[in-house]
Design an enzyme around this catalytic site. Structure first.
Site: not given
Length: 362
Positions: A30-32, A34, A143, A27-28
């Site tokens: 905007g802030m991190g 996984v 969200d 997982g990618r």
């Protein structure tokens, strides 16, 4: 500055904190990032989440990361992703979670379009069970979008829902008022955002329930409520400046009244809490015809799937609870594994690249 640890750029194959070997990026946002990782002392596979390197020294990002961990650690619902451990490797904050096996709702909708009504109901009931606990503890998600609702593969039932990504979550008090202040911006995914998020109004449980109503409509219709509209039109509708009637097949069946109430512009006209919405939905669901879920959808909800980079589609094994349409089903929290060797708690939001947050000046 002397004594400051050197900035470490993590990559697949690295060992984090001497305990977790990174196996694959799954997982990618905007802030991190996984990663799928293996815990070295017991061989358990976990999901490991970190900040992007360029945000490691960003105080706001690290505070968000810390807040996400602290909130998830308080939640015990079997329908909320579980956290195992948290700490810092050099200067890089991280935490580990259960590794799920399945698909995000976005992928299921993208492959099948509209879902059978009874399947949509089961997903929504489990989602509301997660929110019921979170709201009781004064936590709102903010969200709830298809990428953040995960359908886990399960051996004894069709699917098991997990709510992901509490990176934008906030606290509210017993009067439903958010305790945190924004910086003049509204964060979220625009089509799903409640009107009060754009108006910087009072946020609370009804904010999340608006998003649940939107998700229910989308599952039944096979498309977003605002299909064909641009961002300006969406904002004008949510601010009450553009009337967009909610119509279509989902509104004509037994579940139409549930969607209609959840999507009211004024908060006082929506459901007051998740339990109330869950009860009404369960009652209306009894009016649905007894139609089986097509086998093709069963296979999609129970995939043999290997995650590709940038695609958060694998993440842990769910508990063996059977979802039910009955409102008196057992909803007691199930204990989560303890967080071992807990060090500093640091937290942030990792968002799939295809669903970026909308930041709007107020």
């Amino acid at each position: 500055m002397k004594g400051t640890p050197a900035l470490r750029h993590l990559k697949v194959g690295d060992v984090v904190a001497g305990r977790y070997r990174l196996l694959q990026e799954i997982g990618r946002g905007g802030m991190g990032l996984v990663y799928k990782a293996r815990q070295l002392d017991n061989g358990r596979e976990v999901a490991l989440k970190t900040l992007h390197m360029h945000l490691v020294d960003d105080d706001e990002a690290r505070q968000r990361f810390e807040r996400e961990i602290s909130m998830i650690q308080r939640l015990q619902s079997p329908h909320t992703v579980a956290i195992f451990d948290a700490g810092i490797d050099g200067t890089v904050p991280y935490f580990t979670m259960e590794l799920l096996d399945g698909l995000p709702l976005q992928r299921v909708l993208g492959g099948s379009g509209a879902l059978p009504a009874r399947m949509a109901v089961q997903i929504t009931l489990q989602l509301l069970q997660s929110l019921d606990e979170a709201h009781t503890l004064g936590i709102m998600h903010r969200d709830l979008t298809p990428p953040n609702v995960f359908l886990c593969r399960h051996s004894t039932q069709i699917f098991h829902v997990k709510v992901l990504d509490f990176g934008l979550a906030k606290h509210f008090n017993q009067k439903g008022r958010s305790r945190l202040t924004g910086g003049g911006v509204a964060l979220g995914t625009l089509p799903y955002m409640a009107p009060e998020q754009l108006k910087r109004g009072t946020l609370g449980p009804t904010t999340d329930l608006y998003m649940v109503g939107h998700l229910l409509f989308e599952m039944l219709a096979g498309h977003n409520l605002y299909r064909g509209m641009d961002n300006a039109q969406i904002v004008h509708h949510k601010l009450g400046k553009l009337r967009v009637p909610i119509h279509g097949e989902p509104m004509q069946g037994p579940l139409g009244s549930v969607i209609h109430k959840a999507l009211q512009i004024e908060q006082e006209h929506r459901y007051h809490n998740a339990a109330q919405m869950r009860q009404h939905l369960a009652v209306q669901a009894r009016l649905l015809p007894e139609t089986p879920i097509p086998p093709s959808l069963l296979e999609q909800a129970r995939p043999q799937h290997t995650a590709a980079p940038g695609e958060p589609t694998r993440a842990f094994a769910p508990p063996t609870r059977q979802p039910s349409l009955e409102v008196d089903a057992d909803t007691r929290p199930h204990p989560k594994p303890p967080v071992t060797e807990r060090r500093r708690n640091l937290g942030q939001s990792t968002r799939p690249p295809w669903e970026p947050p909308i930041t709007m000046e107020q």
